[in-house]
Design a protein around this motif. Structure first.
Motif, PDB file in Angstrom:
ATOM      1  N   ASN A  14       0.671  -0.581  -0.008  1.00 56.61           N
ATOM      2  CA  ASN A  14       0.129  -0.372   0.163  1.00 56.61           C
ATOM      3  C   ASN A  14       0.965   1.691   0.032  1.00 56.61           C
ATOM      4  N   GLU A  15       1.891   1.191   0.679  1.00 57.37           N
ATOM      5  CA  GLU A  15       2.585   1.872   0.597  1.00 57.37           C
ATOM      6  C   GLU A  15       3.298   2.090  -0.467  1.00 57.37           C
ATOM      7  N   SER A  16       4.464   1.749  -1.074  1.00 51.85           N
ATOM      8  CA  SER A  16       4.703   1.970  -2.502  1.00 51.85           C
ATOM      9  C   SER A  16       4.188   2.436  -3.141  1.00 51.85           C
ATOM     10  N   ALA A  17       2.430   1.694  -3.714  1.00 54.19           N
ATOM     11  CA  ALA A  17       0.725   2.135  -4.616  1.00 54.19           C
ATOM     12  C   ALA A  17       0.952   3.456  -4.081  1.00 54.19           C
ATOM     13  N   ALA A  18       1.035   4.382  -2.765  1.00 52.36           N
ATOM     14  CA  ALA A  18       0.779   5.223  -2.916  1.00 52.36           C
ATOM     15  C   ALA A  18       1.408   6.217  -3.168  1.00 52.36           C
ATOM     16  N   GLN A  19       3.133   5.750  -2.789  1.00 57.57           N
ATOM     17  CA  GLN A  19       3.644   6.248  -3.805  1.00 57.57           C
ATOM     18  C   GLN A  19       3.778   6.574  -5.001  1.00 57.57           C
ATOM     19  N   LYS A  20       3.448   5.319  -5.871  1.00 54.29           N
ATOM     20  CA  LYS A  20       3.371   5.236  -7.889  1.00 54.29           C
ATOM     21  C   LYS A  20       2.509   6.259  -7.943  1.00 54.29           C
ATOM     22  N   VAL A  21       1.364   6.715  -7.001  1.00 59.90           N
ATOM     23  CA  VAL A  21       0.010   7.250  -7.498  1.00 59.90           C
ATOM     24  C   VAL A  21       0.198   8.634  -7.017  1.00 59.90           C
ATOM     25  N   ARG A  22       0.914   9.010  -6.630  1.00 55.57           N
ATOM     26  CA  ARG A  22       1.256  10.381  -5.642  1.00 55.57           C
ATOM     27  C   ARG A  22       2.561  11.028  -7.295  1.00 55.57           C
ATOM     28  N   MET A  23       3.140  10.306  -7.316  1.00 58.64           N
ATOM     29  CA  MET A  23       3.485  10.393  -8.601  1.00 58.64           C
ATOM     30  C   MET A  23       3.940  10.792 -10.188  1.00 58.64           C
ATOM     31  N   ALA A  24       2.406   9.735 -10.321  1.00 61.01           N
ATOM     32  CA  ALA A  24       1.352  10.418 -11.395  1.00 61.01           C
ATOM     33  C   ALA A  24       1.206  11.114 -11.343  1.00 61.01           C
ATOM     34  N   GLU A  25       0.360  11.429 -10.154  1.00 60.54           N
ATOM     35  CA  GLU A  25      -0.751  12.872  -9.962  1.00 60.54           C
ATOM     36  C   GLU A  25       0.334  13.821  -9.851  1.00 60.54           C
ATOM     37  N   ASP A  26       1.465  14.072  -9.890  1.00 58.76           N
ATOM     38  CA  ASP A  26       2.474  14.740  -9.726  1.00 58.76           C
ATOM     39  C   ASP A  26       2.967  15.315 -11.298  1.00 58.76           C
ATOM     40  N   ALA A  27       3.530  14.122 -11.938  1.00 58.00           N
ATOM     41  CA  ALA A  27       3.335  14.523 -13.487  1.00 58.00           C
ATOM     42  C   ALA A  27       2.276  14.829 -14.103  1.00 58.00           C
ATOM     43  N   TRP A  28       1.456  14.485 -13.949  1.00 55.62           N
ATOM     44  CA  TRP A  28       0.006  14.888 -15.095  1.00 55.62           C
ATOM     45  C   TRP A  28      -0.110  16.437 -14.919  1.00 55.62           C
ATOM     46  N   ASN A  29      -0.354  16.550 -13.265  1.00 54.15           N
ATOM     47  CA  ASN A  29       0.164  18.198 -13.208  1.00 54.15           C
ATOM     48  C   ASN A  29       0.982  18.886 -14.130  1.00 54.15           C
ATOM     49  N   SER A  30       1.358  18.722 -13.781  1.00 56.02           N
ATOM     50  CA  SER A  30       2.606  19.467 -14.418  1.00 56.02           C
ATOM     51  C   SER A  30       2.218  19.838 -15.558  1.00 56.02           C
ATOM     52  N   ARG A  31       1.435  18.664 -16.522  1.00 56.44           N
ATOM     53  CA  ARG A  31       0.913  19.498 -17.678  1.00 56.44           C
ATOM     54  C   ARG A  31       1.990  19.232 -18.774  1.00 56.44           C
ATOM     55  N   ASP A  32       2.659  18.690 -18.672  1.00 58.76           N
ATOM     56  CA  ASP A  32       4.220  18.575 -19.622  1.00 58.76           C
ATOM     57  C   ASP A  32       3.881  16.870 -20.083  1.00 58.76           C
ATOM     58  N   PRO A  33       3.707  16.638 -22.003  1.00 61.00           N
ATOM     59  CA  PRO A  33       3.375  15.286 -21.746  1.00 61.00           C
ATOM     60  C   PRO A  33       4.749  14.444 -21.947  1.00 61.00           C
ATOM     61  N   GLU A  34       5.884  15.253 -22.593  1.00 59.69           N
ATOM     62  CA  GLU A  34       7.137  14.931 -22.781  1.00 59.69           C
ATOM     63  C   GLU A  34       7.546  13.509 -21.524  1.00 59.69           C
ATOM     64  N   LYS A  35       7.300  14.653 -20.102  1.00 53.54           N
ATOM     65  CA  LYS A  35       7.922  13.790 -19.029  1.00 53.54           C
ATOM     66  C   LYS A  35       7.028  12.520 -18.502  1.00 53.54           C
ATOM     67  N   VAL A  36       5.369  13.220 -18.854  1.00 57.77           N
ATOM     68  CA  VAL A  36       4.403  12.252 -18.363  1.00 57.77           C
ATOM     69  C   VAL A  36       5.126  11.143 -19.272  1.00 57.77           C
ATOM     70  N   SER A  37       5.191  10.853 -20.395  1.00 53.01           N
ATOM     71  CA  SER A  37       5.643   9.890 -21.093  1.00 53.01           C
ATOM     72  C   SER A  37       6.403   8.859 -20.734  1.00 53.01           C
ATOM     73  N   LEU A  38       7.188   9.584 -19.941  1.00 51.69           N
ATOM     74  CA  LEU A  38       8.217   8.951 -19.551  1.00 51.69           C
ATOM     75  C   LEU A  38       8.541   7.562 -18.744  1.00 51.69           C
ATOM     76  N   ALA A  39       7.175   7.688 -17.522  1.00 45.21           N
ATOM     77  CA  ALA A  39       6.852   6.851 -16.564  1.00 45.21           C
ATOM     78  C   ALA A  39       6.157   6.020 -17.571  1.00 45.21           C
ATOM     79  N   TYR A  40       5.737   5.811 -18.662  1.00 44.77           N
ATOM     80  CA  TYR A  40       5.020   4.249 -19.389  1.00 44.77           C
ATOM     81  C   TYR A  40       5.733   4.426 -20.381  1.00 44.77           C
ATOM     82  N   THR A  41       6.512   2.276 -20.122  1.00 44.68           N
ATOM     83  CA  THR A  41       6.860   1.664 -21.365  1.00 44.68           C
ATOM     84  C   THR A  41       6.918   2.021 -22.575  1.00 44.68           C
TER      85      THR A  41
END
Length: 157
Positions: A14-41
Motif C-alpha cells: 500500500n505504501e509503495s503503491a500510494a507513492q506511485k499514485v502521487r508520482m503520477a498525479e504530480d507528473a500529470w499536474n505538470s501538464r508536460d506530455p514528454e515528462k509524463v510519457s517517460l513513466a510508461y514503457t
C-alpha cells in the motif's frame, strides 16, 4: 537507449503503491506530455475513454491535444487497491474549455507495471460533469497539488 526504470518497483504494497499514485498525479499536474510519457514503457498500451493508444509517441500526441483543450487542469488521484504489479486508482480533475465552461471529470484507472516500474498498460474510464465556477474544489496554483491540500476522500469526492 539508456536503461530506464522508475521506482518504486512491483510488487507493490500500500505504501509503495500510494507513492506511485502521487508520482503520477504530480507528473500529470505538470501538464508536460514528454515528462509524463517517460513513466510508461515505450510500447505502453492505453484505453482512455474511447481512444486506444500504443507507445510513447501516441501518448505525447494525446496529452498535447488533451491539455490544449482542457485548460487550467488540476488533478487528484487516490489509491483504490493494489496487488502485485497492478494498481487501481480513482481520480477527479477540474478544467475549463475555451468558452470558460467548467467541468469535473471523475474516473477510475487500472494500471499494470513492468518489472522496471514503468507502466505498460493503462485502462481509464472517465465521465465529465459540467460544474459552475463556484462549485470548483481544486484551487491550488497550477502545478503540483500542495501536500496540505485535501485529497478526494477529504473533499467528499
Amino acid at each position: 537507449m539508456a536503461d530506464e526504470s522508475k521506482p518504486p518497483f512491483p510488487p507493490f504494497d500500500n505504501e509503495s503503491a500510494a507513492q506511485k499514485v502521487r508520482m503520477a498525479e504530480d507528473a500529470w499536474n505538470s501538464r508536460d506530455p514528454e515528462k509524463v510519457s517517460l513513466a510508461y514503457t515505450p510500447d505502453s498500451e492505453w484505453r482512455n475513454r474511447s481512444e486506444f493508444l500504443k507507445g510513447r509517441e501516441q501518448i505525447v500526441a494525446f496529452l498535447q491535444r488533451k491539455w490544449n483543450e482542457e485548460l487550467d487542469y488540476r488533478l487528484i488521484k487516490e489509491l483504490w487497491v493494489t496487488d502485485g504489479n497492478r494498481i487501481a486508482v480513482r481520480f477527479a480533475y477540474e478544467w475549463h474549455d475555451d468558452t470558460g465552461a467548467w467541468f469535473r471529470a471523475y474516473g477510475n484507472e487500472n494500471w499494470e507495471f513492468s518489472e522496471d516500474g514503468l507502466m505498460r498498460r493503462r485502462i481509464a474510464s472517465i465521465n465529465d460533469l459540467p460544474i459552475s465556477e463556484d462549485q470548483r474544489k481544486f484551487h491550488w496554483p497550477l502545478g503540483r497539488r500542495p501536500d496540505d491540500h485535501p485529497g478526494l476522500s477529504e473533499l467528499g469526492l
